[in-house]
Design an enzyme around this catalytic site. Structure first.
Site, mmCIF file in Angstrom:
data_model
loop_
_atom_site.group_PDB
_atom_site.id
_atom_site.type_symbol
_atom_site.label_atom_id
_atom_site.label_comp_id
_atom_site.label_asym_id
_atom_site.label_seq_id
_atom_site.Cartn_x
_atom_site.Cartn_y
_atom_site.Cartn_z
ATOM 1 N N GLU A 412 -13.202 -10.721 -23.501
ATOM 2 C CA GLU A 412 -14.636 -10.419 -23.672
ATOM 3 C C GLU A 412 -15.247 -11.283 -24.771
ATOM 4 O O GLU A 412 -15.936 -10.793 -25.663
ATOM 5 C CB GLU A 412 -14.820 -8.932 -23.982
ATOM 6 C CG GLU A 412 -14.189 -8.029 -22.945
ATOM 7 C CD GLU A 412 -14.512 -6.554 -23.120
ATOM 8 O OE1 GLU A 412 -15.100 -6.179 -24.151
ATOM 9 O OE2 GLU A 412 -14.172 -5.769 -22.213
ATOM 10 N N ASN A 480 -13.016 -6.405 -17.104
ATOM 11 C CA ASN A 480 -12.912 -5.120 -17.803
ATOM 12 C C ASN A 480 -14.157 -4.331 -17.407
ATOM 13 O O ASN A 480 -15.256 -4.665 -17.847
ATOM 14 C CB ASN A 480 -12.915 -5.318 -19.323
ATOM 15 C CG ASN A 480 -11.736 -6.150 -19.802
ATOM 16 O OD1 ASN A 480 -10.770 -6.348 -19.066
ATOM 17 N ND2 ASN A 480 -11.803 -6.629 -21.038
ATOM 18 N N LYS A 580 -8.776 6.687 -24.531
ATOM 19 C CA LYS A 580 -8.736 6.390 -23.102
ATOM 20 C C LYS A 580 -7.303 6.369 -22.561
ATOM 21 O O LYS A 580 -7.063 5.981 -21.419
ATOM 22 C CB LYS A 580 -9.436 5.065 -22.834
ATOM 23 C CG LYS A 580 -10.921 5.105 -23.200
ATOM 24 C CD LYS A 580 -11.678 3.919 -22.681
ATOM 25 C CE LYS A 580 -13.121 3.949 -23.162
ATOM 26 N NZ LYS A 580 -13.267 3.657 -24.594
HETATM 27 C C1 GCB Z 1 -12.895 -3.176 -23.795
HETATM 28 C C2 GCB Z 1 -12.047 -3.913 -24.749
HETATM 29 C C3 GCB Z 1 -11.016 -3.006 -25.405
HETATM 30 C C4 GCB Z 1 -11.666 -1.700 -25.806
HETATM 31 C C5 GCB Z 1 -12.177 -1.016 -24.570
HETATM 32 C C6 GCB Z 1 -12.895 0.305 -24.877
HETATM 33 O O1 GCB Z 1 -13.476 -3.721 -22.913
HETATM 34 O O2 GCB Z 1 -11.424 -5.030 -24.182
HETATM 35 O O3 GCB Z 1 -10.472 -3.672 -26.510
HETATM 36 O O4 GCB Z 1 -10.806 -0.885 -26.513
HETATM 37 O O5 GCB Z 1 -13.078 -1.835 -23.925
HETATM 38 O O6 GCB Z 1 -12.244 1.339 -24.964
HETATM 39 O O7 GCB Z 1 -14.098 0.290 -25.049
#
Ligand code: GCB
Length: 877
Positions: A412, A480, A580
């Site tokens: 990202e 992502n 998550k």
């Molecule tokens: C993303 C990132 C990751 C974060 C995740 C989140 O896109 O790559 O590092 O931890 O989202 O939980 O928001």
């Protein structure tokens, strides 16, 4: 030569040499002393062992931030007199994020980057037959030249992986450059019929004499049978290096490596003086026969067959330990991942411990490994050099692992730029140009250092990656995607992927992250985005799973994330932790873990959700029962559910999930889910509150006000049931609205509520309510009200630009109200921000006598701003 003799010569040639590691490799994990300071003071050393981090506690406390600065480590290193003339190396598997090593106050070397190994030759610095002072200055201070610059994970400082001392012969494999295993093994040709093995490396001769050497590689089958020997004889001049390379003849019908059958060969490579039996140095390398490719229309192929990648991302930290995990815990993680049926792991967002790659080889997990260039870059030569060096280290250190199929180099990378609205076009374009340049350099380095592996980059959901062309650089694109969490609906995934595929038909794509947060203490019949319920989490994962599986062009999916992990700046339902995970921070599985376990299994399976929620409190209906959802996961056609032996229903799954309304009874409810080939059971204990509170004996009721979720306190076992509007005879709120955080549009404050571990209870609330009513029988009650002022700025001095609004601002920020019980005024001018501060857990308890069948009514009397309530508990005395 006779046939017999020939046969004998051949078997001798194929017999394994007596292979004992010629080098001493000993761990230096114990006996360290530590000080968290720039300038160590001789009296303040604290004994520690490594793996160690100094942020295991402060990254989780209520104080914002965590120590990002210098820490010093020291230990004594006794160097045996007998090692004189040998080469001594110190190997560090990982120190976050810069390390400077000193022996006897002399600087030996320096390493930048917290996630790759490094090795220093300490022979010139040590005193033999004597103690030596080994010191390491470590820093995790922000450094704009070393990635990651910022990210959604905690940058724990310390010597957090193993440390080794290696005593080697002056003739040895040259491993110190990039701390590699020094011998590189690959398969220039491989198929199910035959395969060739290439072994290459460098021998270093530090003897001061020219030597004729024999390098020998023995290839052992997974069963430990010697199947091939390669020999190479050459001369190495004194104090110089010499490269070697050997290629085997085609080996017949190699046992292929795959997730289903991770057949692992071993290559043992030794170096010895020609005409001498004694081995000077030896290296053991894993070898897997496998080949793979990515196809823009048909997805991923392994060993010539399509294979949908089903897996997850993994961070390396653990509850209570930060990133300082013993290898046993790394191993345990990968066993759990394998048990879930995954075939793929993305090591987010950095190279992980050597043990991790060994486990992935052993268990058959395909790996995407990446360097931590996250969110943004620094436009400087030094930053570029550090990135390139990290990628070289990563590739060299993990090159031999058959599990590794992809090397990534950016995550990202435009996310900061996409949100930096104030930048001028010229600055924006300049940044884009420099980021593309870095991406191209990293991509071409990766392709040349690791031919045969796929280059990959992960993107967030934003057109900037396609517009700028950065998404066309790597061989694979990982998206992502958090539709149904950070925006949109979880059913939107497929449309997005189809559009990408249509617009970029030659691009190989996969889903590299997805999934909402969840907390095992929160459960609901009515899941909603941002409620942190386990139910919302597994419903969105299930939908994603089916949307990906329906699309052959999508290579696969990696859930975000295996386990909850430390991210100091976050305020999920547990502050400082990104929730998550498919398992908790301590690795207790959440329902969604069982969902994947069922779906990934080739055998028929069924599992009942709710394993973290077996003691429940329900409000009964007029028949004394209480109807609630039971969710089941299955890869079979139909599930039948029984409760205490009674048939409930038979149903077909949607996205692998069956949902049934079950009339729960008070006491144990034994749920039995049956498919034609499998079954699962779960006992749910129900405490029933009568709908009419005067029916039966009244004890206690706890309500999670402003929430659709039951909150279960794991320590006390208390349940705080979901909120409801007032119903005569029963209980509920009168007036007001659910509080929504303005910035996140979430159901809760999304803030750390200080002074409690029950954050979710306080994070959700009702605002503007008039009263809370319980139609309880007469008697004496203890009433506890829970509050937290959600406006973080409330009560703080404000920067007010428009002076004429000053008074209004102050009032809005300093809400105050009165509280009365059954019309008796108890508290006036109750002002959370003024009296307790914002985002603080506040409990207020009152004793109330309920008489004449009037029930209990708690009234909230607005003075300034809106009234507020997070939770309410009524206990009969
Ligand atoms: C993303 C990132 C990751 C974060 C995740 C989140 O896109 O790559 O590092 O931890 O989202 O939980 O928001």
């Amino acid at each position: 030569m006779s046939r017999r003799l020939l046969g004998l010569a051949f078997s001798l040639f194929l017999s394994a040499s007596i292979w004992a590691a010629p080098v001493i490799k000993t761990s230096l994990n114990s006996g360290w002393f530590f000080q968290q300071t720039d300038h160590p003071d001789s009296t303040k050393w604290e004994p520690v062992n490594v793996p160690h981090t100094w942020n295991a506690k402060d990254a989780f406390d209520d104080q914002p931030g965590y120590y990002r600065g210098t820490g010093w480590y020291r230990r004594n290193l006794y160097v045996d007199a007998g090692w004189k003339g040998q080469k001594l190396f110190l190997d560090f598997e990982g120190v976050n994020k810069t390390a400077t090593v000193f022996i006897n106050e002399q600087k030996v070397g320096e390493h930048k980057g917290g996630y790759t190994a490094f090795s220093f030759d300490i022979s010139p610095y040590v005193h033999y037959g004597s103690d030596n002072d080994l010191r390491v200055e470590v820093s995790n201070a922000p450094d704009p030249q070393i990635p990651p610059l910022e990210a959604d994970f905690t940058f724990y400082g310390g010597i957090y992986r193993d440390v080794w001392l290696k005593v080697d012969n002056p003739i040895h494999f040259a491993f110190s450059k990039y701390a590699t295993p020094a011998v590189y093994v690959n398969t220039p040709q491989v198929s199910a019929e035959s395969a060739q093995v290439k072994v290459r490396g460098t021998v270093r001769n530090e003897t001061g004499k020219t030597n004729r050497l024999l390098v020998r590689s023995e290839i052992f089958s997974p069963e430990g049978k010697l199947v091939e020997v390669l020999n190479k004889v050459f001369t190495v001049r004194r104090n110089s290096d010499r490269d070697f390379e050997m290629v085997s003849k085609p080996l017949n019908k190699p046992q292929l490596w795959s997730p289903d059958a991770p057949n692992l060969y071993t290559v043992k490579t030794t170096v010895q003086l020609y005409h001498s039996d004694s081995i000077l140095d030896g290296v053991e390398s894993p070898l897997g026969f496998r080949w793979f490719k990515a196809d823009p229309n048909l997805g991923f192929f392994l060993n010539g067959k399509p294979l949908k990648l089903h897996g997850l991302n993994r961070h390396q930290d653990f509850a209570g330990l930060g990133n300082a995990l013993p290898n046993d815990l790394h191993k345990k993680d990968f066993e759990l991942i394998k048990k879930m049926g995954a075939n793929f792991v993305r090591l987010a967002h950095y190279p992980q411990a050597p043990e991790v790659y060994r486990e992935c080889d052993r268990l058959g997990l395909l790996v995407w490994s990446e360097i931590p260039v996250v969110n943004e870059i620094t436009e400087s030569k030094e930053f570029t050099e550090n990135c390139l060096n990290m990628q070289r280290e990563q590739i060299h250190q993990t090159y031999n692992h058959p599990s590794v199929v992809m090397y990534g180099y950016m995550n990202e990378v435009f996310i900061r730029l996409a949100y930096a609205k104030q930048l001028s076009d010229s600055v924006r374009n300049w940044k884009i140009k420099n980021t593309l340049k870095l991406a191209r350099e990293l991509d071409s380095l990766t392709r040349s250092e690791a031919p045969g592996r796929l280059t990959v980059m992960a993107l967030h959901q934003n057109p900037i990656y396609n517009k700028t062309g950065i998404a066309d650089i790597p061989q694979v694109i990982g998206w992502n995607l958090y539709m149904g969490w950070y925006g949109g609906k979880y059913t939107d995934l497929g449309t997005f992927l189809d559009k990408q595929h249509a617009e970029h038909p030659n691009r190989c794509i996969m889903l590299s992250e997805y999934g909402p947060g969840s907390d095992v203490r929160l459960h609901t019949d009515h899941p909603e985005v941002w409620d942190y319920s386990e139910e919302y989490q597994f419903l969105s994962h299930a939908s994603y799973r089916f949307q990906v599986d329906e699309r052959p062009y999508v290579m696969g999916m990696a859930a975000w994330i295996f386990a909850d992990f430390g991210s100091e700046g976050r305020a999920d339902a547990i502050p400082h932790i990104n929730q998550k995970g498919l398992v908790k921070y301590n690795r207790t599985p959440k329902d969604v873990y069982h969902y994947y376990q069922v779906m990934n299994d080739k055998l028929p399976r069924v599992a009942i959700a709710g394993t973290n929620y077996t003691n429940r409190t329900y409000v009964a209906d007029e028949n004394g029962k209480s109807k609630h959802q039971v969710w089941m996961f299955t890869n079979s056609g139909q599930v039948t559910l029984y409760r205490n032996g009674e048939w409930i229903n038979s149903q077909k799954p949607v996205d692998g999930i069956v949902k049934m309304q079950v009339p729960f009874v008070s006491g144990p409810n034994k749920l039995l889910a049956v498919t034609d080939m499998a079954e699962d059971s779960l006992v749910v204990n129900v405490k029933m509150i009568p709908r009419k509170l005067t029916a039966g004996e009244f004890h206690t009721i706890r309500v999670n006000v402003g929430s659709n979720c039951n909150f279960h306190n794991e320590l006390t076992g208390e349940n705080w049931i979901p909120d409801q509007p007032y119903q005569p005879g029963s209980f509920g709120y009168v007036g007001g609205d659910i509080y929504h955080s303005v910035s996140w549009k979430a159901l809760s404050t999304q803030s750390n509520i200080k002074g409690t571990d029950d954050d979710p209870l306080y994070q959700t609330m009702r605002e503007g309510l008039e009263s809370y009513r319980f139609d309880v029988p007469d008697g004496c009650y203890k009433v506890t009200l829970l509050f937290a002022e959600p406006n973080s700025k409330a009560g703080q001095p404000q920067l007010i630009y428009n002076l004429s609004n000053e008074e209004n601002e102050q009032k809005a920020n300093l809400r105050s109200f009165g509280i009365s019980m059954n019309g008796e005024h108890e508290v006036g001018h109750f002002n959370l921000a003024r009296d307790y501060g914002a985002l603080r857990a506040v409990k207020k308890t009152f004793m109330v006598n309920v008489k004449k069948g009037e029930g209990l009514s708690v009234q909230f009397l607005p003075e300034h701003g809106k009234t507020l309530l997070s939770g309410i508990r009524i206990e009969k005395r």
